[in-house]
Design a protein around this motif. Structure first.
Motif, PDB file in Angstrom:
ATOM      1  N   ASP A 178      61.881 -35.314  34.126  1.00 30.00           N
ATOM      2  CA  ASP A 178      60.536 -35.516  33.575  1.00 30.00           C
ATOM      3  C   ASP A 178      59.467 -34.742  34.344  1.00 30.00           C
ATOM      4  OD1 ASP A 178      61.580 -37.307  31.671  1.00 30.00           O
ATOM      5  OD2 ASP A 178      61.425 -38.976  33.074  1.00 30.00           O
ATOM      6  N   THR A 179      59.834 -33.605  34.939  1.00 25.26           N
ATOM      7  CA  THR A 179      58.870 -32.769  35.652  1.00 25.26           C
ATOM      8  C   THR A 179      58.618 -31.492  34.862  1.00 25.26           C
ATOM      9  OG1 THR A 179      59.627 -33.595  37.795  1.00 25.26           O
ATOM     10  CG2 THR A 179      58.372 -31.547  37.800  1.00 25.26           C
ATOM     11  N   SER A 180      57.340 -31.169  34.643  1.00 23.05           N
ATOM     12  CA  SER A 180      56.969 -29.950  33.940  1.00 23.05           C
ATOM     13  C   SER A 180      56.221 -29.017  34.876  1.00 23.05           C
ATOM     14  CB  SER A 180      56.092 -30.263  32.720  1.00 23.05           C
ATOM     15  OG  SER A 180      56.824 -30.983  31.744  1.00 23.05           O
ATOM     16  N   LEU A 181      56.297 -27.737  34.591  1.00 20.44           N
ATOM     17  CA  LEU A 181      55.633 -26.724  35.402  1.00 20.44           C
ATOM     18  C   LEU A 181      54.997 -25.713  34.473  1.00 20.44           C
ATOM     19  CD1 LEU A 181      55.264 -25.926  38.409  1.00 20.44           C
ATOM     20  CD2 LEU A 181      57.274 -24.473  38.164  1.00 20.44           C
ATOM     21  N   LYS A 182      53.747 -25.331  34.777  1.00 16.26           N
ATOM     22  CA  LYS A 182      53.037 -24.351  33.966  1.00 16.26           C
ATOM     23  C   LYS A 182      53.066 -22.992  34.652  1.00 16.26           C
ATOM     24  CE  LYS A 182      49.926 -27.453  31.473  1.00 16.26           C
ATOM     25  NZ  LYS A 182      48.516 -27.752  31.109  1.00 16.26           N
ATOM     26  N   PHE A 183      53.557 -21.997  33.930  1.00 14.28           N
ATOM     27  CA  PHE A 183      53.601 -20.621  34.413  1.00 14.28           C
ATOM     28  C   PHE A 183      52.503 -19.810  33.735  1.00 14.28           C
ATOM     29  CE2 PHE A 183      57.930 -21.910  35.375  1.00 14.28           C
ATOM     30  CZ  PHE A 183      58.234 -21.210  36.534  1.00 14.28           C
ATOM     31  N   TYR A 184      51.882 -18.925  34.504  1.00 11.68           N
ATOM     32  CA  TYR A 184      50.997 -17.940  33.905  1.00 11.68           C
ATOM     33  C   TYR A 184      51.808 -16.673  33.666  1.00 11.68           C
ATOM     34  CZ  TYR A 184      47.279 -14.535  33.204  1.00 11.68           C
ATOM     35  OH  TYR A 184      46.482 -13.547  32.685  1.00 11.68           O
ATOM     36  N   VAL A 185      51.784 -16.177  32.429  1.00 10.43           N
ATOM     37  CA  VAL A 185      52.495 -14.957  32.043  1.00 10.43           C
ATOM     38  C   VAL A 185      51.439 -13.908  31.719  1.00 10.43           C
ATOM     39  CG1 VAL A 185      54.179 -13.941  30.463  1.00 10.43           C
ATOM     40  CG2 VAL A 185      54.408 -16.333  31.148  1.00 10.43           C
ATOM     41  N   PRO A 186      51.148 -12.982  32.657  1.00 11.35           N
ATOM     42  CA  PRO A 186      50.061 -12.022  32.441  1.00 11.35           C
ATOM     43  C   PRO A 186      50.244 -11.140  31.220  1.00 11.35           C
ATOM     44  CG  PRO A 186      50.773 -12.021  34.734  1.00 11.35           C
ATOM     45  CD  PRO A 186      51.781 -12.808  33.968  1.00 11.35           C
ATOM     46  N   CYS A 187      51.491 -10.772  30.908  1.00 15.41           N
ATOM     47  CA  CYS A 187      51.773  -9.888  29.769  1.00 15.41           C
ATOM     48  C   CYS A 187      52.541 -10.676  28.713  1.00 15.41           C
ATOM     49  CB  CYS A 187      52.589  -8.677  30.218  1.00 15.41           C
ATOM     50  SG  CYS A 187      51.743  -7.643  31.434  1.00 15.41           S
ATOM     51  N   ARG A 188      51.969 -10.833  27.551  1.00 17.06           N
ATOM     52  CA  ARG A 188      52.600 -11.615  26.497  1.00 17.06           C
ATOM     53  C   ARG A 188      53.958 -11.042  26.122  1.00 17.06           C
ATOM     54  NH1 ARG A 188      47.273 -12.274  22.575  1.00 17.06           N
ATOM     55  NH2 ARG A 188      45.943 -13.277  24.158  1.00 17.06           N
ATOM     56  N   GLN A 189      54.944 -11.927  26.051  1.00 15.98           N
ATOM     57  CA  GLN A 189      56.325 -11.565  25.707  1.00 15.98           C
ATOM     58  C   GLN A 189      56.971 -10.636  26.736  1.00 15.98           C
ATOM     59  OE1 GLN A 189      58.214 -13.025  23.300  1.00 15.98           O
ATOM     60  NE2 GLN A 189      56.413 -14.347  23.254  1.00 15.98           N
ATOM     61  N   MET A 190      56.447 -10.637  27.933  1.00 18.65           N
ATOM     62  CA  MET A 190      57.068  -9.920  29.039  1.00 18.65           C
ATOM     63  C   MET A 190      57.006 -10.823  30.264  1.00 18.65           C
ATOM     64  SD  MET A 190      55.806  -5.991  28.723  1.00 18.65           S
ATOM     65  CE  MET A 190      55.851  -5.104  27.182  1.00 18.65           C
ATOM     66  N   PRO A 191      58.056 -11.529  30.550  1.00 17.20           N
ATOM     67  CA  PRO A 191      59.368 -11.545  29.902  1.00 17.20           C
ATOM     68  C   PRO A 191      59.355 -12.277  28.556  1.00 17.20           C
ATOM     69  CG  PRO A 191      59.265 -13.238  31.590  1.00 17.20           C
ATOM     70  CD  PRO A 191      57.984 -12.474  31.699  1.00 17.20           C
ATOM     71  N   PRO A 192      60.270 -11.901  27.650  1.00 16.57           N
ATOM     72  CA  PRO A 192      60.307 -12.545  26.338  1.00 16.57           C
ATOM     73  C   PRO A 192      60.871 -13.959  26.429  1.00 16.57           C
ATOM     74  CG  PRO A 192      62.083 -10.953  26.541  1.00 16.57           C
ATOM     75  CD  PRO A 192      61.242 -10.804  27.772  1.00 16.57           C
ATOM     76  N   MET A 193      60.182 -14.900  25.791  1.00 16.81           N
ATOM     77  CA  MET A 193      60.631 -16.293  25.764  1.00 16.81           C
ATOM     78  C   MET A 193      60.303 -16.908  24.416  1.00 16.81           C
ATOM     79  SD  MET A 193      59.603 -17.749  29.563  1.00 16.81           S
ATOM     80  CE  MET A 193      57.951 -17.074  29.510  1.00 16.81           C
ATOM     81  N   LYS A 194      61.040 -17.961  24.075  1.00 15.64           N
ATOM     82  CA  LYS A 194      60.803 -18.675  22.830  1.00 15.64           C
ATOM     83  C   LYS A 194      60.691 -20.170  23.109  1.00 15.64           C
ATOM     84  CE  LYS A 194      63.244 -15.421  19.773  1.00 15.64           C
ATOM     85  NZ  LYS A 194      64.341 -15.282  18.786  1.00 15.64           N
ATOM     86  N   LYS A 195      59.833 -20.809  22.367  1.00 15.50           N
ATOM     87  CA  LYS A 195      59.668 -22.258  22.489  1.00 15.50           C
ATOM     88  C   LYS A 195      60.968 -22.958  22.110  1.00 15.50           C
ATOM     89  CE  LYS A 195      56.810 -26.086  20.814  1.00 15.50           C
ATOM     90  NZ  LYS A 195      55.698 -26.479  19.909  1.00 15.50           N
ATOM     91  N   GLY A 196      61.384 -23.926  22.935  1.00 22.16           N
ATOM     92  CA  GLY A 196      62.589 -24.692  22.681  1.00 22.16           C
ATOM     93  C   GLY A 196      63.832 -24.137  23.337  1.00 22.16           C
ATOM     94  N   ALA A 197      63.771 -22.914  23.850  1.00 22.76           N
ATOM     95  CA  ALA A 197      64.931 -22.308  24.507  1.00 22.76           C
ATOM     96  C   ALA A 197      64.921 -22.637  25.995  1.00 22.76           C
ATOM     97  CB  ALA A 197      64.934 -20.799  24.297  1.00 22.76           C
ATOM     98  N   LYS A 198      66.104 -22.627  26.598  1.00 29.02           N
ATOM     99  CA  LYS A 198      66.255 -22.948  28.015  1.00 29.02           C
ATOM    100  C   LYS A 198      66.531 -21.668  28.796  1.00 29.02           C
ATOM    101  CE  LYS A 198      68.618 -26.206  31.123  1.00 29.02           C
ATOM    102  NZ  LYS A 198      69.624 -27.297  31.200  1.00 29.02           N
ATOM    103  N   TYR A 199      65.833 -21.500  29.934  1.00 25.61           N
ATOM    104  CA  TYR A 199      65.902 -20.258  30.678  1.00 25.61           C
ATOM    105  C   TYR A 199      66.135 -20.501  32.168  1.00 25.61           C
ATOM    106  CZ  TYR A 199      63.752 -18.079  26.566  1.00 25.61           C
ATOM    107  OH  TYR A 199      63.494 -17.646  25.298  1.00 25.61           O
ATOM    108  N   LEU A 200      66.641 -19.451  32.788  1.00 30.11           N
ATOM    109  CA  LEU A 200      66.590 -19.305  34.239  1.00 30.11           C
ATOM    110  C   LEU A 200      65.379 -18.431  34.526  1.00 30.11           C
ATOM    111  CD1 LEU A 200      67.465 -19.054  37.221  1.00 30.11           C
ATOM    112  CD2 LEU A 200      69.139 -17.335  36.499  1.00 30.11           C
ATOM    113  N   LEU A 201      64.436 -18.941  35.326  1.00 29.33           N
ATOM    114  CA  LEU A 201      63.161 -18.276  35.568  1.00 29.33           C
ATOM    115  C   LEU A 201      63.020 -17.973  37.055  1.00 29.33           C
ATOM    116  CD1 LEU A 201      61.083 -20.807  33.468  1.00 29.33           C
ATOM    117  CD2 LEU A 201      61.753 -18.542  32.700  1.00 29.33           C
ATOM    118  N   MET A 202      62.786 -16.703  37.380  1.00 29.73           N
ATOM    119  CA  MET A 202      62.536 -16.291  38.761  1.00 29.73           C
ATOM    120  C   MET A 202      61.153 -15.658  38.821  1.00 29.73           C
ATOM    121  SD  MET A 202      66.139 -14.718  40.083  1.00 29.73           S
ATOM    122  CE  MET A 202      67.682 -15.653  39.993  1.00 29.73           C
ATOM    123  N   GLY A 203      60.226 -16.330  39.485  1.00 29.74           N
ATOM    124  CA  GLY A 203      58.853 -15.852  39.541  1.00 29.74           C
ATOM    125  C   GLY A 203      58.255 -15.964  40.924  1.00 29.74           C
ATOM    126  N   GLN A 204      56.933 -16.024  40.973  1.00 25.54           N
ATOM    127  CA  GLN A 204      56.204 -16.101  42.230  1.00 25.54           C
ATOM    128  C   GLN A 204      55.163 -17.205  42.136  1.00 25.54           C
ATOM    129  OE1 GLN A 204      57.134 -14.207  44.745  1.00 25.54           O
ATOM    130  NE2 GLN A 204      58.470 -12.819  43.593  1.00 25.54           N
TER     131      GLN A 204
END
Length: 246
Positions: A178-204
């Motif tokens: 039940d933990t959520s995290l908000k990411f800022y994505v400076p360039c839309r669709q870079m990286p490409p993501m879709k709502k409802g999909a599960k990802y491995l995310l490596m950021g800063q």
């Protein structure tokens, strides 16, 4: 002062064990403090449990924590919201490393605009899972719950976490139910993501923007076998990051 160096005790030799050291940096009123790490070498642990350098906004350690760092990769530059920051370095009884050397400077307040990021024409993911794991200070898995435009030209992506492997100094539980995290994505669709999909995310984790997924960040669809790989990587020591050319 407006600028200068701060180094851990004993630098460039090994820092002493069983110590807590605190520094307060103050630049002139009307400026913000910027920290740039030149050397960083503290004992590595996935959650920086043994030796760590913490950065707090303001004077003292009761303010907002801007970062918690360990290992041999130099942290990204830290920009405080005001003209003071406090550094706290703690070391356990074991053998550590050379410590740190950083350059601090004051810079004029530039308002609250989100910095613009040059966006490439195409998304390109480079390197291996291991090299990107070491280069990122935030590594999680989770499901995209929402994607909202802004701030600026980017997106705010809310992810429901299922696994945490590197926290970037954030207070994230290792079992993030039940933990959520908000990411800022400076360039839309870079990286490409879709709502409802599960990802491995490596950021800063950046001091002025929080969790960020840069346009070249290593983001892939989640696969169950990734958990064991990530657990193994979190137990290994990353190779030292090469210093930039003078």
């Amino acid at each position: 002062g407006e600028s200068g160096y701060v180094a851990s005790e004993g630098f460039p030799n090994l820092y002493p064990p069983s110590k807590e050291c605190i520094w307060t940096i103050t630049v002139p009123e009307g400026q913000t403090v910027s920290l740039s790490f030149r050397v960083f070498d503290l004992e590595l642990h996935p959650s920086c449990r043994y030796d760590a350098l913490e950065v707090f906004a303001g004077s003292g350690t009761s303010g907002q924590r801007l970062g918690r760092f360990c290992g041999t990769f130099r942290p990204a530059p830290v920009v405080a919201p005001g003209n003071q920051v406090t550094l706290r370095m703690t070391a356990d009884e074991g053998t550590g490393g050379r410590g740190f050397l950083l350059w601090y400077s004051g810079r004029a307040t530039s308002g609250t605009d989100v910095p613009s990021v040059p966006c490439p024409k195409q998304y390109r993911r480079t390197g291996t899972l291991q090299s990107n794991f070491c280069a990122s200070n935030l590594v999680v898995t989770g499901t995209v719950k929402s994607m909202v435009r802004g701030p600026g030209e980017g997106l705010t992506v809310t992810v429901s976490l299922s696994g945490v492997y590197k926290t970037g100094g954030l207070d994230l539980p290792s079992s993030p139910t039940d933990t959520s995290l908000k990411f800022y994505v400076p360039c839309r669709q870079m990286p490409p993501m879709k709502k409802g999909a599960k990802y491995l995310l490596m950021g800063q984790v950046e001091a002025n923007r929080g969790p960020v997924l840069p346009p070249d960040s290593f983001t892939v669809l989640y696969r169950p076998n990734q958990d064991q790989i990530l657990n193994n990587l979190s137990k290994r020591k990353c190779p030292s990051q090469p210093a930039p050319a003078a």
